[in-house]
Design a protein around this motif. Structure first.
Motif, short mmCIF file in Angstrom:
data_model
loop_
_atom_site.label_atom_id
_atom_site.label_comp_id
_atom_site.label_asym_id
_atom_site.label_seq_id
_atom_site.Cartn_x
_atom_site.Cartn_y
_atom_site.Cartn_z
N MET A 1 8.88 40.82 63.36
CA MET A 1 8.35 41.80 63.48
C MET A 1 9.08 42.93 62.71
SD MET A 1 7.74 44.20 66.93
CE MET A 1 9.63 43.91 67.34
N SER A 2 8.31 43.54 61.76
CA SER A 2 8.85 44.87 61.27
C SER A 2 9.09 46.10 61.84
CB SER A 2 7.86 45.14 59.63
OG SER A 2 8.63 46.28 59.12
N LEU A 3 10.38 46.64 62.08
CA LEU A 3 10.69 47.54 62.95
C LEU A 3 10.42 48.84 62.69
CD1 LEU A 3 14.01 45.90 64.65
CD2 LEU A 3 11.69 46.11 65.75
N PRO A 4 9.85 49.96 63.44
CA PRO A 4 10.19 51.16 63.17
C PRO A 4 11.70 51.55 63.28
CG PRO A 4 8.74 50.78 64.94
CD PRO A 4 9.41 49.45 64.96
N ARG A 5 11.94 52.98 62.96
CA ARG A 5 13.23 53.11 62.98
C ARG A 5 13.54 53.39 64.52
NH1 ARG A 5 11.75 55.90 58.43
NH2 ARG A 5 10.89 57.74 59.62
N ILE A 6 14.68 53.34 65.14
CA ILE A 6 14.72 53.35 66.69
C ILE A 6 15.68 54.69 66.90
CG2 ILE A 6 15.18 52.25 68.74
CD1 ILE A 6 14.21 49.66 67.47
N GLY A 7 15.43 55.36 67.77
CA GLY A 7 16.22 56.30 68.38
C GLY A 7 16.24 56.45 69.97
N VAL A 8 17.21 56.93 70.62
CA VAL A 8 17.24 57.14 71.92
C VAL A 8 17.56 58.38 72.37
CG1 VAL A 8 18.37 54.45 72.15
CG2 VAL A 8 19.87 56.58 72.10
N THR A 9 17.37 58.64 73.50
CA THR A 9 17.43 60.37 73.89
C THR A 9 18.75 60.33 74.73
OG1 THR A 9 16.31 59.68 76.27
CG2 THR A 9 15.06 60.62 74.30
N LEU A 10 19.34 61.33 74.60
CA LEU A 10 20.73 61.73 75.16
C LEU A 10 20.66 62.10 76.75
CD1 LEU A 10 22.06 63.69 72.45
CD2 LEU A 10 23.06 61.55 72.96
N ALA B 1 18.82 57.31 65.49
CA ALA B 1 18.69 58.84 65.91
C ALA B 1 18.89 59.01 67.31
CB ALA B 1 17.53 59.44 65.61
N VAL B 2 19.58 60.29 67.58
CA VAL B 2 19.79 60.52 69.17
C VAL B 2 18.97 61.74 69.22
CG1 VAL B 2 21.89 59.63 69.70
CG2 VAL B 2 21.80 61.70 68.87
N SER B 3 18.30 61.97 70.37
CA SER B 3 17.24 63.05 70.53
C SER B 3 17.56 63.89 71.87
CB SER B 3 15.91 62.73 70.22
OG SER B 3 15.46 61.67 71.23
N ALA B 4 16.96 65.01 71.99
CA ALA B 4 17.14 65.79 73.22
C ALA B 4 15.79 66.84 73.09
CB ALA B 4 18.40 66.57 73.30
N SER B 5 15.42 66.97 74.31
CA SER B 5 13.97 67.65 74.23
C SER B 5 14.33 69.24 75.00
CB SER B 5 12.82 66.88 75.45
OG SER B 5 12.46 65.77 74.78
N ASP B 6 13.29 70.05 75.06
CA ASP B 6 13.33 71.36 75.48
C ASP B 6 12.62 71.38 76.94
OD1 ASP B 6 14.07 73.87 75.36
OD2 ASP B 6 12.40 74.55 73.92
N VAL C 1 10.63 55.33 66.75
CA VAL C 1 10.19 55.33 68.16
C VAL C 1 11.54 55.77 68.85
CG1 VAL C 1 10.28 53.73 70.16
CG2 VAL C 1 8.71 53.47 68.05
N HIS C 2 11.35 56.58 69.59
CA HIS C 2 12.61 57.16 70.61
C HIS C 2 12.33 56.80 71.87
CE1 HIS C 2 14.30 60.69 67.77
NE2 HIS C 2 13.63 59.49 66.99
N ILE C 3 13.34 55.91 72.59
CA ILE C 3 13.41 55.45 74.00
C ILE C 3 13.97 56.55 74.98
CG2 ILE C 3 14.21 53.67 75.36
CD1 ILE C 3 14.72 52.08 72.63
N ALA C 4 13.07 56.90 76.01
CA ALA C 4 13.51 57.91 76.96
C ALA C 4 14.51 57.47 77.87
CB ALA C 4 12.25 58.38 77.57
N LEU C 5 15.89 57.34 77.35
CA LEU C 5 16.76 56.94 78.36
C LEU C 5 17.24 57.58 79.40
CD1 LEU C 5 19.70 55.48 75.90
CD2 LEU C 5 18.43 54.14 77.65
N HIS C 6 16.89 59.10 79.17
CA HIS C 6 17.51 60.26 79.89
C HIS C 6 16.41 60.18 81.40
CE1 HIS C 6 13.97 62.00 78.14
NE2 HIS C 6 13.82 62.84 78.98
N LEU C 7 15.37 59.52 81.29
CA LEU C 7 14.63 59.72 82.43
C LEU C 7 15.01 58.60 83.28
CD1 LEU C 7 11.06 59.89 80.94
CD2 LEU C 7 12.49 61.55 81.86
N LEU C 8 16.19 57.73 83.12
CA LEU C 8 16.66 56.56 84.08
C LEU C 8 17.84 57.08 84.63
CD1 LEU C 8 16.88 53.76 81.63
CD2 LEU C 8 15.04 54.17 83.28
N PRO C 9 17.67 56.94 86.12
CA PRO C 9 18.66 57.56 87.01
C PRO C 9 20.13 56.62 87.00
CG PRO C 9 17.36 56.49 88.46
CD PRO C 9 16.77 56.21 86.99
N MET C 10 20.86 56.73 85.90
CA MET C 10 21.94 56.01 85.49
C MET C 10 23.22 56.61 84.72
SD MET C 10 19.75 52.71 84.10
CE MET C 10 20.95 51.39 84.29
#
Length: 318
Positions: free
Chosen positions: A1-10, A36-41, A284-293
Protein backbone atom coordinates in the motif's frame (compact mmCIF):
# COMPACT_ATOMS: atom_id res chain seq x y z
CA UNK A 1 0.00 0.00 0.00
CA UNK A 2 1.32 3.45 -0.95
CA UNK A 3 0.97 5.42 2.25
CA UNK A 4 -0.17 9.00 2.74
CA UNK A 5 2.01 11.10 5.01
CA UNK A 6 1.00 10.37 8.59
CA UNK A 7 0.69 12.74 11.52
CA UNK A 8 -0.62 12.45 15.08
CA UNK A 9 -2.40 14.91 17.32
CA UNK A 10 -0.73 16.20 20.47
CA UNK A 11 -2.15 15.76 23.99
CA UNK A 12 -4.21 18.94 24.31
CA UNK A 13 -7.33 17.88 26.21
CA UNK A 14 -7.35 18.01 30.00
CA UNK A 15 -6.51 16.14 32.15
CA UNK A 16 -3.97 14.47 29.81
CA UNK A 17 -2.45 17.67 28.38
CA UNK A 18 0.63 19.32 29.81
CA UNK A 19 4.19 20.36 28.94
CA UNK A 20 5.76 16.96 29.60
CA UNK A 21 3.00 15.14 27.72
CA UNK A 22 3.42 17.34 24.65
CA UNK A 23 7.19 16.83 24.58
CA UNK A 24 6.84 13.08 25.09
CA UNK A 25 4.47 12.59 22.15
CA UNK A 26 6.17 15.11 19.84
CA UNK A 27 9.64 13.66 20.32
CA UNK A 28 8.38 10.10 19.97
CA UNK A 29 6.54 10.98 16.75
CA UNK A 30 9.67 12.53 15.30
CA UNK A 31 11.88 9.63 16.39
CA UNK A 32 9.47 7.10 14.89
CA UNK A 33 9.31 8.81 11.50
CA UNK A 34 5.88 10.45 11.55
CA UNK A 35 5.47 13.43 9.26
CA UNK A 36 3.66 15.87 11.56
CA UNK A 37 2.13 16.66 14.91
CA UNK A 38 -1.04 18.72 15.07
CA UNK A 39 -3.31 20.56 17.47
CA UNK A 40 -6.79 22.00 17.01
CA UNK A 41 -8.63 25.08 18.21
CA UNK A 42 -11.59 25.13 20.60
CA UNK A 43 -12.37 28.36 22.40
CA UNK A 44 -14.98 26.93 24.78
CA UNK A 45 -17.60 24.24 25.29
CA UNK A 46 -21.13 25.52 26.03
CA UNK A 47 -22.62 24.52 29.36
CA UNK A 48 -26.22 25.49 28.62
CA UNK A 49 -29.08 22.94 28.50
CA UNK A 50 -29.47 23.28 24.70
CA UNK A 51 -25.94 22.00 23.96
CA UNK A 52 -26.15 18.56 22.35
CA UNK A 53 -22.52 18.13 21.15
CA UNK A 54 -23.53 16.39 17.93
CA UNK A 55 -19.89 16.36 16.76
CA UNK A 56 -18.69 14.51 19.85
CA UNK A 57 -16.22 17.18 20.98
CA UNK A 58 -14.20 16.63 24.16
CA UNK A 59 -16.15 18.08 27.07
CA UNK A 60 -12.95 19.00 28.94
CA UNK A 61 -11.16 22.21 28.05
CA UNK A 62 -8.61 22.23 25.23
CA UNK A 63 -5.20 23.86 25.54
CA UNK A 64 -4.31 26.64 23.08
CA UNK A 65 -3.02 25.14 19.85
CA UNK A 66 -0.36 27.70 18.89
CA UNK A 67 1.32 27.59 22.29
CA UNK A 68 1.27 23.78 22.24
CA UNK A 69 2.78 23.68 18.76
CA UNK A 70 5.44 26.22 19.71
CA UNK A 71 6.40 24.06 22.68
CA UNK A 72 6.49 20.96 20.46
CA UNK A 73 8.60 22.74 17.83
CA UNK A 74 11.08 23.87 20.49
CA UNK A 75 11.70 20.24 21.47
CA UNK A 76 11.97 18.76 17.96
CA UNK A 77 14.04 19.39 14.83
CA UNK A 78 12.33 17.90 11.79
CA UNK A 79 8.68 17.12 12.27
CA UNK A 80 6.02 19.45 10.83
CA UNK A 81 3.74 21.35 13.21
CA UNK A 82 0.18 21.74 11.95
CA UNK A 83 -2.95 23.52 13.10
CA UNK A 84 -5.97 21.54 12.15
CA UNK A 85 -8.15 23.60 12.61
CA UNK A 86 -7.38 27.14 13.83
CA UNK A 87 -10.48 29.35 13.90
CA UNK A 88 -8.78 32.41 12.52
CA UNK A 89 -11.59 34.97 12.64
CA UNK A 90 -11.54 34.98 16.45
CA UNK A 91 -8.34 37.06 16.25
CA UNK A 92 -7.50 40.24 14.26
CA UNK A 93 -5.64 39.25 11.06
CA UNK A 94 -2.53 41.35 11.76
CA UNK A 95 -2.22 39.87 15.26
CA UNK A 96 -2.66 36.29 14.10
CA UNK A 97 -0.43 36.76 11.05
CA UNK A 98 2.41 37.89 13.33
CA UNK A 99 1.84 35.01 15.75
CA UNK A 100 1.89 32.45 12.96
CA UNK A 101 4.95 33.97 11.28
CA UNK A 102 6.76 33.98 14.61
CA UNK A 103 6.06 30.26 15.11
CA UNK A 104 7.08 29.57 11.53
CA UNK A 105 10.40 31.37 12.04
CA UNK A 106 11.03 29.70 15.40
CA UNK A 107 10.39 26.27 13.84
CA UNK A 108 12.49 27.15 10.75
CA UNK A 109 9.64 26.77 8.30
CA UNK A 110 7.89 23.71 9.71
CA UNK A 111 4.45 25.30 10.18
CA UNK A 112 1.37 24.39 8.14
CA UNK A 113 -1.86 26.12 9.11
CA UNK A 114 -5.30 24.60 8.80
CA UNK A 115 -7.82 27.42 9.00
CA UNK A 116 -11.54 27.49 9.74
CA UNK A 117 -14.34 29.89 10.53
CA UNK A 118 -15.80 28.41 13.69
CA UNK A 119 -17.02 24.85 13.31
CA UNK A 120 -17.73 22.52 16.20
CA UNK A 121 -20.98 20.96 14.95
CA UNK A 122 -21.85 18.58 12.11
CA UNK A 123 -25.32 20.09 11.68
CA UNK A 124 -26.49 23.63 10.81
CA UNK A 125 -25.43 26.27 11.68
CA UNK A 126 -22.05 24.39 11.61
CA UNK A 127 -20.58 26.57 14.37
CA UNK A 128 -20.96 27.25 18.11
CA UNK A 129 -22.67 30.64 18.61
CA UNK A 130 -21.28 30.99 22.14
CA UNK A 131 -17.72 31.09 20.78
CA UNK A 132 -18.51 34.10 18.60
CA UNK A 133 -20.18 35.85 21.53
CA UNK A 134 -17.16 35.23 23.76
CA UNK A 135 -14.70 36.32 21.04
CA UNK A 136 -16.65 39.52 20.35
CA UNK A 137 -16.98 38.64 16.68
CA UNK A 138 -20.37 38.57 14.89
CA UNK A 139 -21.28 35.19 13.40
CA UNK A 140 -22.04 37.06 10.18
CA UNK A 141 -18.29 37.54 9.80
CA UNK A 142 -18.18 33.97 8.45
CA UNK A 143 -18.11 33.53 4.69
CA UNK A 144 -16.94 36.71 2.96
CA UNK A 145 -15.41 38.02 6.19
CA UNK A 146 -13.39 34.82 6.60
CA UNK A 147 -12.10 35.09 3.03
CA UNK A 148 -11.13 38.71 3.65
CA UNK A 149 -9.39 37.76 6.92
CA UNK A 150 -7.29 35.22 5.00
CA UNK A 151 -6.34 37.84 2.40
CA UNK A 152 -5.36 40.31 5.14
CA UNK A 153 -3.06 37.74 6.79
CA UNK A 154 -1.40 36.96 3.48
CA UNK A 155 -0.91 40.68 2.92
CA UNK A 156 0.96 40.85 6.24
CA UNK A 157 3.34 38.12 5.04
CA UNK A 158 4.10 39.94 1.78
CA UNK A 159 7.08 42.33 1.47
CA UNK A 160 6.85 45.62 3.32
CA UNK A 161 5.24 48.07 3.24
CA UNK A 162 1.97 46.27 3.92
CA UNK A 163 -1.43 47.81 3.22
CA UNK A 164 -4.89 46.25 3.18
CA UNK A 165 -8.34 47.80 2.80
CA UNK A 166 -11.41 45.58 2.99
CA UNK A 167 -14.97 45.78 4.16
CA UNK A 168 -14.22 44.18 7.54
CA UNK A 169 -10.45 44.64 8.01
CA UNK A 170 -8.04 47.48 7.34
CA UNK A 171 -4.28 47.62 7.74
CA UNK A 172 -2.77 51.10 7.23
CA UNK A 173 0.44 51.39 5.22
CA UNK A 174 2.99 49.90 7.59
CA UNK A 175 5.90 47.56 8.15
CA UNK A 176 4.60 44.29 9.61
CA UNK A 177 6.80 41.44 10.73
CA UNK A 178 8.24 38.99 11.19
CA UNK A 179 7.82 37.42 7.77
CA UNK A 180 7.46 33.64 7.35
CA UNK A 181 10.57 31.49 6.94
CA UNK A 182 9.91 30.79 3.25
CA UNK A 183 7.97 33.94 2.42
CA UNK A 184 4.50 32.58 3.15
CA UNK A 185 2.70 29.89 5.17
CA UNK A 186 0.45 27.24 3.60
CA UNK A 187 -3.20 27.69 4.52
CA UNK A 188 -5.30 24.54 4.32
CA UNK A 189 -9.03 25.20 4.56
CA UNK A 190 -11.33 23.16 6.76
CA UNK A 191 -14.74 22.77 5.15
CA UNK A 192 -17.84 20.55 5.13
CA UNK A 193 -20.34 21.89 2.59
CA UNK A 194 -19.80 21.84 -1.17
CA UNK A 195 -19.60 25.63 -1.48
CA UNK A 196 -16.95 25.97 1.24
CA UNK A 197 -14.96 23.05 -0.17
CA UNK A 198 -14.99 24.63 -3.63
CA UNK A 199 -13.82 27.88 -2.02
CA UNK A 200 -10.94 25.93 -0.46
CA UNK A 201 -9.95 24.78 -3.94
CA UNK A 202 -10.03 28.34 -5.26
CA UNK A 203 -8.14 30.24 -2.56
CA UNK A 204 -6.56 27.69 -0.23
CA UNK A 205 -3.32 25.74 -0.39
CA UNK A 206 -5.18 22.57 0.59
CA UNK A 207 -8.24 21.09 2.23
CA UNK A 208 -8.81 19.46 5.65
CA UNK A 209 -11.71 17.27 6.66
CA UNK A 210 -12.51 14.69 9.34
CA UNK A 211 -13.57 11.21 8.28
CA UNK A 212 -16.74 10.76 10.31
CA UNK A 213 -18.38 8.94 7.40
CA UNK A 214 -16.11 7.69 4.63
CA UNK A 215 -18.78 8.02 1.93
CA UNK A 216 -19.09 11.70 2.86
CA UNK A 217 -15.30 12.05 2.89
CA UNK A 218 -15.00 10.54 -0.58
CA UNK A 219 -17.63 12.96 -1.86
CA UNK A 220 -15.91 15.94 -0.21
CA UNK A 221 -12.51 15.10 -1.68
CA UNK A 222 -14.19 14.67 -5.07
CA UNK A 223 -15.72 18.15 -4.80
CA UNK A 224 -12.32 19.58 -3.95
CA UNK A 225 -10.58 17.89 -6.89
CA UNK A 226 -13.38 18.75 -9.32
CA UNK A 227 -13.13 22.40 -8.28
CA UNK A 228 -9.43 22.49 -9.16
CA UNK A 229 -7.74 21.50 -5.91
CA UNK A 230 -4.63 19.59 -6.95
CA UNK A 231 -2.78 17.13 -4.75
CA UNK A 232 0.86 17.27 -3.74
CA UNK A 233 1.22 13.54 -4.27
CA UNK A 234 0.90 10.81 -1.69
CA UNK A 235 3.55 8.49 -0.41
CA UNK A 236 5.28 8.61 2.95
CA UNK A 237 7.74 11.50 2.89
CA UNK A 238 6.95 12.58 -0.66
CA UNK A 239 6.42 16.22 -1.50
CA UNK A 240 7.11 19.15 0.73
CA UNK A 241 4.05 18.69 2.91
CA UNK A 242 3.75 22.49 2.86
CA UNK A 243 0.44 22.81 1.02
CA UNK A 244 0.33 22.52 -2.79
CA UNK A 245 -3.27 21.31 -2.86
CA UNK A 246 -2.79 18.85 -0.03
CA UNK A 247 -5.83 16.92 1.17
CA UNK A 248 -5.55 16.15 4.89
CA UNK A 249 -7.98 13.70 6.45
CA UNK A 250 -8.26 13.51 10.24
CA UNK A 251 -9.18 10.01 11.37
CA UNK A 252 -10.69 8.77 14.62
CA UNK A 253 -9.59 5.13 14.73
CA UNK A 254 -11.60 4.12 17.80
CA UNK A 255 -14.60 5.67 19.60
CA UNK A 256 -13.56 8.81 21.52
CA UNK A 257 -13.13 8.35 25.25
CA UNK A 258 -12.24 4.65 25.12
CA UNK A 259 -8.71 3.36 25.91
CA UNK A 260 -7.35 0.73 23.51
CA UNK A 261 -4.45 -1.69 23.30
CA UNK A 262 -1.63 -1.12 20.80
CA UNK A 263 -2.82 -4.10 18.77
CA UNK A 264 -6.42 -2.90 18.54
CA UNK A 265 -5.26 0.64 17.76
CA UNK A 266 -2.90 -0.52 15.00
CA UNK A 267 -5.57 -2.68 13.39
CA UNK A 268 -8.08 0.16 13.45
CA UNK A 269 -5.62 2.67 11.97
CA UNK A 270 -4.55 0.29 9.19
CA UNK A 271 -8.19 -0.12 8.19
CA UNK A 272 -8.65 3.65 8.14
CA UNK A 273 -5.47 4.14 6.11
CA UNK A 274 -6.83 1.80 3.43
CA UNK A 275 -9.89 4.00 3.19
CA UNK A 276 -7.81 7.18 3.18
CA UNK A 277 -5.79 5.87 0.23
CA UNK A 278 -9.01 4.99 -1.57
CA UNK A 279 -10.39 8.53 -1.29
CA UNK A 280 -7.10 10.11 -2.37
CA UNK A 281 -5.82 11.62 0.88
CA UNK A 282 -2.31 13.06 0.73
CA UNK A 283 -1.95 13.17 4.50
CA UNK A 284 -3.69 11.54 7.47
CA UNK A 285 -3.68 12.79 11.06
CA UNK A 286 -4.58 10.31 13.78
CA UNK A 287 -6.69 11.73 16.62
CA UNK A 288 -4.62 10.51 19.56
CA UNK A 289 -5.85 13.35 21.75
CA UNK A 290 -9.34 11.83 21.94
CA UNK A 291 -8.05 8.76 23.77
CA UNK A 292 -8.19 8.96 27.61
CA UNK A 293 -4.58 7.88 28.04
CA UNK A 294 -1.37 9.29 29.46
CA UNK A 295 1.31 10.35 26.99
CA UNK A 296 3.46 7.28 27.64
CA UNK A 297 0.53 5.04 26.70
CA UNK A 298 -0.08 7.05 23.53
CA UNK A 299 3.57 6.55 22.61
CA UNK A 300 3.10 2.79 22.95
CA UNK A 301 0.30 3.01 20.40
CA UNK A 302 2.27 4.93 17.80
CA UNK A 303 5.36 2.76 18.36
CA UNK A 304 3.37 -0.35 17.47
CA UNK A 305 1.91 1.37 14.42
CA UNK A 306 5.27 2.71 13.24
CA UNK A 307 6.79 -0.76 13.48
CA UNK A 308 3.94 -2.18 11.41
CA UNK A 309 4.30 0.52 8.76
CA UNK A 310 8.09 0.71 8.76
CA UNK A 311 7.97 4.48 9.18
CA UNK A 312 11.34 4.99 10.88
CA UNK A 313 13.26 3.48 7.99
CA UNK A 314 11.77 5.93 5.53
CA UNK A 315 11.74 9.05 7.70
CA UNK A 316 13.09 12.08 5.83
CA UNK A 317 15.30 14.72 7.42
CA UNK A 318 14.32 18.20 6.30
Amino acid sequence: MSLPRIGVTLPQVSPYAGPDAVVTVAQAAERLGYHAVSASDRLLIPAGPHWNNDAGLPEDHVWESLELLTWAAAHTRRIRVVTGILNTIFQPPVVLARRLATLDRLSKGRLVVGVGQGGGTRLPPFYIPEEFTAAGVPAGRRGAGFVEHTAAMRACWAPDPVEFHGEHYRIPLAKVGPKPWRGSIPLLFGAITRSTIERAARIGDGFITTAVNWDDTRMQVGWYRDAGGSGSGSGSGSGSGRGEGTVVVNIIPTPPGEPVSPQVFTGAVLGQLDRAVAVGADEVHIALHLLPMEAEQQVELIEELAAKLGLAASAPVS
